[in-house]
Design a protein around this motif. Structure first.
Motif, PDB file in Angstrom:
ATOM      1  N   VAL A  65     -26.225  -8.095 -17.533  1.00  0.00           N
ATOM      2  CA  VAL A  65     -26.422  -8.504 -16.215  1.00  0.00           C
ATOM      3  C   VAL A  65     -27.951  -8.738 -15.972  1.00  0.00           C
ATOM      4  O   VAL A  65     -28.396  -9.504 -15.276  1.00  0.00           O
ATOM      5  CB  VAL A  65     -25.650  -8.000 -15.016  1.00  0.00           C
ATOM      6  CG1 VAL A  65     -25.943  -8.191 -13.736  1.00  0.00           C
ATOM      7  CG2 VAL A  65     -24.134  -7.901 -15.236  1.00  0.00           C
ATOM      8  N   GLN A  98     -39.596  -1.825  -6.706  1.00  0.00           N
ATOM      9  CA  GLN A  98     -40.764  -2.178  -6.016  1.00  0.00           C
ATOM     10  C   GLN A  98     -41.126  -1.122  -5.053  1.00  0.00           C
ATOM     11  O   GLN A  98     -42.319  -0.912  -4.856  1.00  0.00           O
ATOM     12  CB  GLN A  98     -40.138  -3.495  -5.098  1.00  0.00           C
ATOM     13  CG  GLN A  98     -40.264  -4.471  -6.041  1.00  0.00           C
ATOM     14  CD  GLN A  98     -39.337  -5.835  -5.135  1.00  0.00           C
ATOM     15  OE1 GLN A  98     -38.819  -5.455  -4.299  1.00  0.00           O
ATOM     16  NE2 GLN A  98     -39.786  -6.972  -5.629  1.00  0.00           N
ATOM     17  N   ALA A 138     -30.302 -11.965 -15.184  1.00  0.00           N
ATOM     18  CA  ALA A 138     -31.009 -12.072 -13.922  1.00  0.00           C
ATOM     19  C   ALA A 138     -32.682 -12.060 -14.548  1.00  0.00           C
ATOM     20  O   ALA A 138     -33.401 -12.238 -13.781  1.00  0.00           O
ATOM     21  CB  ALA A 138     -31.134 -10.752 -13.298  1.00  0.00           C
ATOM     22  N   LYS A 139     -32.662 -12.230 -15.791  1.00  0.00           N
ATOM     23  CA  LYS A 139     -34.209 -12.142 -16.268  1.00  0.00           C
ATOM     24  C   LYS A 139     -35.314 -11.217 -15.980  1.00  0.00           C
ATOM     25  O   LYS A 139     -36.271 -11.554 -15.362  1.00  0.00           O
ATOM     26  CB  LYS A 139     -34.560 -13.755 -16.290  1.00  0.00           C
ATOM     27  CG  LYS A 139     -33.670 -14.780 -16.814  1.00  0.00           C
ATOM     28  CD  LYS A 139     -34.247 -15.944 -16.894  1.00  0.00           C
ATOM     29  CE  LYS A 139     -33.153 -17.286 -17.222  1.00  0.00           C
ATOM     30  NZ  LYS A 139     -32.511 -16.988 -18.626  1.00  0.00           N
ATOM     31  N   LEU A 140     -34.453  -9.936 -15.975  1.00  0.00           N
ATOM     32  CA  LEU A 140     -35.336  -8.765 -15.420  1.00  0.00           C
ATOM     33  C   LEU A 140     -35.917  -8.054 -16.335  1.00  0.00           C
ATOM     34  O   LEU A 140     -36.495  -6.946 -15.962  1.00  0.00           O
ATOM     35  CB  LEU A 140     -34.523  -8.114 -14.267  1.00  0.00           C
ATOM     36  CG  LEU A 140     -34.453  -8.802 -13.083  1.00  0.00           C
ATOM     37  CD1 LEU A 140     -33.509  -8.222 -11.943  1.00  0.00           C
ATOM     38  CD2 LEU A 140     -35.694  -9.432 -12.326  1.00  0.00           C
ATOM     39  N   ASP A 195     -23.028  -5.807 -10.038  1.00  0.00           N
ATOM     40  CA  ASP A 195     -23.389  -7.103  -9.660  1.00  0.00           C
ATOM     41  C   ASP A 195     -24.499  -7.361  -9.010  1.00  0.00           C
ATOM     42  O   ASP A 195     -25.476  -6.464  -9.014  1.00  0.00           O
ATOM     43  CB  ASP A 195     -22.119  -7.522  -8.675  1.00  0.00           C
ATOM     44  CG  ASP A 195     -22.162  -6.935  -7.387  1.00  0.00           C
ATOM     45  OD1 ASP A 195     -23.073  -5.951  -7.144  1.00  0.00           O
ATOM     46  OD2 ASP A 195     -21.362  -6.903  -6.443  1.00  0.00           O
ATOM     47  N   SER A 196     -24.749  -8.344  -8.255  1.00  0.00           N
ATOM     48  CA  SER A 196     -26.053  -8.706  -7.765  1.00  0.00           C
ATOM     49  C   SER A 196     -26.581  -7.781  -6.807  1.00  0.00           C
ATOM     50  O   SER A 196     -27.651  -7.548  -6.680  1.00  0.00           O
ATOM     51  CB  SER A 196     -26.253 -10.298  -7.087  1.00  0.00           C
ATOM     52  OG  SER A 196     -25.345 -10.207  -6.155  1.00  0.00           O
ATOM     53  N   SER A 197     -25.737  -7.197  -6.203  1.00  0.00           N
ATOM     54  CA  SER A 197     -26.129  -6.023  -5.314  1.00  0.00           C
ATOM     55  C   SER A 197     -26.414  -4.859  -5.796  1.00  0.00           C
ATOM     56  O   SER A 197     -27.578  -4.202  -5.511  1.00  0.00           O
ATOM     57  CB  SER A 197     -24.927  -5.794  -4.263  1.00  0.00           C
ATOM     58  OG  SER A 197     -24.517  -6.718  -3.396  1.00  0.00           O
ATOM     59  N   ILE A 219     -34.279  -3.653  -8.417  1.00  0.00           N
ATOM     60  CA  ILE A 219     -35.447  -4.367  -7.898  1.00  0.00           C
ATOM     61  C   ILE A 219     -35.843  -3.819  -6.772  1.00  0.00           C
ATOM     62  O   ILE A 219     -37.363  -3.403  -6.898  1.00  0.00           O
ATOM     63  CB  ILE A 219     -35.111  -6.011  -7.420  1.00  0.00           C
ATOM     64  CG1 ILE A 219     -34.277  -6.648  -8.678  1.00  0.00           C
ATOM     65  CG2 ILE A 219     -36.177  -6.446  -6.850  1.00  0.00           C
ATOM     66  CD1 ILE A 219     -33.964  -8.101  -8.194  1.00  0.00           C
ATOM     67  N   GLU A 220     -35.279  -3.461  -5.785  1.00  0.00           N
ATOM     68  CA  GLU A 220     -35.857  -2.579  -4.406  1.00  0.00           C
ATOM     69  C   GLU A 220     -36.403  -1.214  -4.963  1.00  0.00           C
ATOM     70  O   GLU A 220     -37.624  -0.753  -4.347  1.00  0.00           O
ATOM     71  CB  GLU A 220     -34.669  -2.485  -3.375  1.00  0.00           C
ATOM     72  CG  GLU A 220     -34.585  -3.904  -2.741  1.00  0.00           C
ATOM     73  CD  GLU A 220     -33.463  -3.739  -1.599  1.00  0.00           C
ATOM     74  OE1 GLU A 220     -33.395  -2.474  -1.006  1.00  0.00           O
ATOM     75  OE2 GLU A 220     -32.810  -4.745  -1.595  1.00  0.00           O
ATOM     76  N   ILE A 259     -39.178  -7.259 -16.460  1.00  0.00           N
ATOM     77  CA  ILE A 259     -39.759  -6.743 -15.105  1.00  0.00           C
ATOM     78  C   ILE A 259     -39.553  -5.270 -14.774  1.00  0.00           C
ATOM     79  O   ILE A 259     -40.548  -4.536 -14.472  1.00  0.00           O
ATOM     80  CB  ILE A 259     -39.181  -7.512 -13.866  1.00  0.00           C
ATOM     81  CG1 ILE A 259     -39.380  -8.956 -14.135  1.00  0.00           C
ATOM     82  CG2 ILE A 259     -39.774  -7.134 -12.462  1.00  0.00           C
ATOM     83  CD1 ILE A 259     -40.652  -9.701 -13.863  1.00  0.00           C
ATOM     84  N   ILE A 263     -27.837  -4.928  -8.709  1.00  0.00           N
ATOM     85  CA  ILE A 263     -29.245  -5.476  -9.327  1.00  0.00           C
ATOM     86  C   ILE A 263     -30.502  -5.351  -8.329  1.00  0.00           C
ATOM     87  O   ILE A 263     -31.767  -5.216  -8.491  1.00  0.00           O
ATOM     88  CB  ILE A 263     -29.182  -6.902  -9.873  1.00  0.00           C
ATOM     89  CG1 ILE A 263     -28.192  -6.973 -10.991  1.00  0.00           C
ATOM     90  CG2 ILE A 263     -30.544  -7.624 -10.399  1.00  0.00           C
ATOM     91  CD1 ILE A 263     -28.644  -6.246 -12.362  1.00  0.00           C
ATOM     92  N   SER A 264     -30.137  -5.741  -6.975  1.00  0.00           N
ATOM     93  CA  SER A 264     -30.957  -5.582  -5.848  1.00  0.00           C
ATOM     94  C   SER A 264     -31.156  -4.255  -5.632  1.00  0.00           C
ATOM     95  O   SER A 264     -32.493  -3.906  -5.294  1.00  0.00           O
ATOM     96  CB  SER A 264     -30.187  -6.127  -4.602  1.00  0.00           C
ATOM     97  OG  SER A 264     -29.418  -5.458  -4.218  1.00  0.00           O
TER      98      SER A 264
END
Lengths: 136, 115
Positions: free
Chosen positions: B102, B81, B106-108, B69-71, B77-78, B111, B73-74
């Motif tokens: 997913v 980074q 999130a269009k990642l 889920d979004s968590s 991302i983290e 990235i 995905i975070s």
């Protein structure tokens, strides 16, 4: 076909798995949901996560959240009710697509998956009443 | 050297997430397994972040991740980074269909490093 399934869950991150299990079971009721199950489960779980994370700041509580999944006239609605911090709908902002951050991503997913996302203003016994709908 | 660390994260008696880490040279591969949601993201970060801080190139194998889920995905991302800050990288390997969906929602995909 029409149905209505209702279940209450503890407000804690460990309940998110139970919410997904519940939703997956409900969506087995018809093949109409087959191709959409993963998305719908994600949308519902993200909304439930928002209650745990933002409504209660992930703090322990005796409160429960109530989830209703309904299907009628080819419209699916998933309703979530809680007694957490009142939501101000205008403060809810999905992620800016150019902003590479995780905040607001759940709300963005919900918006991508569902046709309509509405906070109902008339509530009985609950503080927040979110309704997610999608037509089939 | 191959190092395996297994961790079982039990939740209401339902299997949620396990992981295994193998290290070879400067590459650490983290095999994640199961469902990655808010309940397990801290554990996932506890596994991944020290490897990045040690300037390892981290490969996240997502073949057996059935749900993210979004968590989750975070965490991706983290990690990405943090790796950039540490002048290393995180590469996503064998991404399962459901996770890829997913990531794309999130269009990642442009990235994150997808392999």
């Amino acid at each position: 076909m029409s149905f209505e399934e209702v279940k209450k869950f503890k407000i804690e991150s460990a309940s998110l798995k139970e919410v997904r299990v519940f939703a997956r079971e409900v969506f087995k009721k018809s093949t109409i949901f087959e191709k959409h199950t993963d998305d719908l489960v994600l949308a519902l779980a993200e909304a439930a996560q928002n209650i745990v994370k933002h409504g209660y700041n992930n703090q322990p509580t005796e409160d429960e959240m109530k989830i209703i999944i309904k299907f009628d006239n080819n419209v699916l609605s998933m309703e979530l009710m809680d007694k957490g911090k009142p939501v101000v709908p205008s403060n809810i902002k999905p992620r800016d697509l150019d902003d590479i951050k995780s905040g607001g991503l759940g709300t963005f997913f919900i918006g991508q998956i569902m046709d309509e996302v509405v906070f109902k203003t008339t509530k009985i016994n609950w503080v927040n009443h979110l309704i997610l709908t999608k037509a089939f | 050297m191959l190092k395996n660390v297994d961790f079982n994260y039990n939740l209401i008696n339902i299997y949620v997430m396990t992981y295994k880490v193998s290290e070879e040279g400067n590459v650490a591969t983290v095999y994640l397994n199961g469902e990655i949601d808010m309940d397990v993201t801290e554990k996932a970060k506890e596994v991944i972040m020290p490897l990045i801080e040690a300037k390892k190139e981290v490969h996240l194998n997502l073949k057996d991740v059935e749900y993210m889920d979004s968590s989750g995905i975070s965490v991706l991302i983290e990690s990405h980074q943090q790796a950039t800050e540490n002048e290393t990288k995180v590469v996503l390997k064998e991404i399962s269909k459901s996770v890829l969906k997913v990531i794309m929602m999130a269009k990642l995909e442009q990235i994150l490093n997808l392999d």
